[in-house]
Design an enzyme around this catalytic site. Structure first.
Site, PDB file in Angstrom:
ATOM      1  N   CYS A   4       0.876  -1.165   0.000  1.00 27.61           N
ATOM      2  CA  CYS A   4       0.000   0.000   0.000  1.00 27.61           C
ATOM      3  C   CYS A   4       0.921   1.226   0.000  1.00 27.61           C
ATOM      4  CB  CYS A   4      -0.922  -0.027   1.217  1.00 27.61           C
ATOM      5  SG  CYS A   4      -2.403   0.994   1.023  1.00 27.61           S
TER       6      CYS A   4
ATOM      7  N   CYS B 217      -4.099  -0.858  -2.420  1.00 28.25           N
ATOM      8  CA  CYS B 217      -4.606   0.504  -2.593  1.00 28.25           C
ATOM      9  C   CYS B 217      -4.264   0.967  -3.999  1.00 28.25           C
ATOM     10  CB  CYS B 217      -4.057   1.460  -1.536  1.00 28.25           C
ATOM     11  SG  CYS B 217      -2.358   1.986  -1.750  1.00 28.25           S
TER      12      CYS B 217
ATOM     13  N   CYS C 118       6.708   0.747  -9.971  1.00 27.06           N
ATOM     14  CA  CYS C 118       7.790   0.144  -9.204  1.00 27.06           C
ATOM     15  C   CYS C 118       8.583  -0.830 -10.080  1.00 27.06           C
ATOM     16  CB  CYS C 118       7.224  -0.609  -7.992  1.00 27.06           C
ATOM     17  SG  CYS C 118       6.360   0.454  -6.815  1.00 27.06           S
TER      18      CYS C 118
END
Length: 281
Positions: A123, A199, A207
């Site tokens: 998250c 989320c 990423c």
């Protein structure tokens, strides 16, 4: 098919269109509002509209209207056709020719020589939702899973409402803490079998790819931290979020993971993402 592939590759050759496509893949099977895409990628509305139009013309993205909002999702069936064509026609189905160690998806979703699966929940703040998920899976199936959670921008401490909900549901909170995603990245980081984003903001962030090609899924749930009002109303929001995640995690833990290949397992996890989750009973 040649013309379609050429069009699709040309469309994805633009870095901003590729960024939109990659974000929508990370958010699959979500339908993402245009405004959220613009904010996540720092694009003007008119510019985003032109890029989305190009992606739709290439049949890589679909559009649906929800009230006054336009929402977009990746056309996964068309994407699969594209990659099937590239692998089967261009590479002639030879994984070694195109530098693939194995055809992704056909191998078992195994854990190598390890006795337990490793799972990471992500998250942004790692103060509530991902902490819920970590605690729930560890309690319900800790004999089969090593469970971790992290945040892309972790808070300095866990949310007190979240901790209270966990205590009320019989969880050991002594080992829980907010952690940065950087603790798990790099050559010395653990190899995960599953990585879940819980989320939308974390899923929107680009990423680096995880070592070992874990199965990834997006299980976005509303952020209870954003609920304002009386203490009872805020507490209810945290209980509902806990219940939604618990239902989904119990369904995940019940899957016959060892007998499924990666493609079948990925579809099962995406199906869970589409399932409405009620609050904990």
């Amino acid at each position: 098919m040649e013309i379609d592939i050429t069009h699709q590759l040309t469309t994805l050759g633009h870095p901003k269109r590729l960024a939109i496509f990659r974000l929508l893949v990370r958010r699959y099977p979500d339908q993402v509002p245009a405004g959220e895409l613009a904010e996540a990628l720092d694009l003007k509305g008119s510019t985003l509209s032109a890029y989305l139009s190009a992606l739709m013309q290439a049949r890589l993205v679909t559009q649906e209207r929800h009230g006054t909002s336009l929402r977009y999702s990746v056309d996964m069936q068309e994407v699969r056709h594209t990659f099937d064509y590239l692998f089967l026609d261009c590479c002639r189905g030879r994984a070694e020719l195109c530098g693939l160690s194995a055809l992704p998806g056909t191998e078992p979703a195994g854990r190598g020589t390890r006795s337990r699966y490793r799972v990471l929940f992500l998250c942004t703040g790692n103060s509530a939702r991902s902490i819920f998920a970590e605690a729930i899976l560890r309690k319900e199936a800790g004999d089969r899973f090593d469970v971790f959670s992290a945040g892309t921008k972790p808070k300095s401490e866990l949310n007190p409402f979240a901790l209270e909900v966990l205590k009320q549901n019989g969880h050991d909170i002594s080992r829980l803490r907010a952690k940065s995603i950087t603790e798990f990245q790099g050559p010395d980081g653990p190899t995960f079998d599953f990585v879940f984003t819980v989320c939308d903001q974390a899923a929107n962030e680009d990423c680096p790819a995880w070592v070992g090609q874990p199965v990834n899924a997006h299980w976005g749930v509303p952020d209870p931290v954003k609920i304002e009002g009386k203490v009872a109303e805020r507490n209810l929001a945290f209980h509902q979020t806990y219940g939604a995640l618990r239902n989904r995690i119990l369904a995940f833990a019940a899957l016959p993971i060892a007998s499924l290949d990666k493609i079948s397992l990925q579809r099962a996890l995406d199906d869970l993402a589409r399932t409405e989750t009620g609050e904990n009973s």
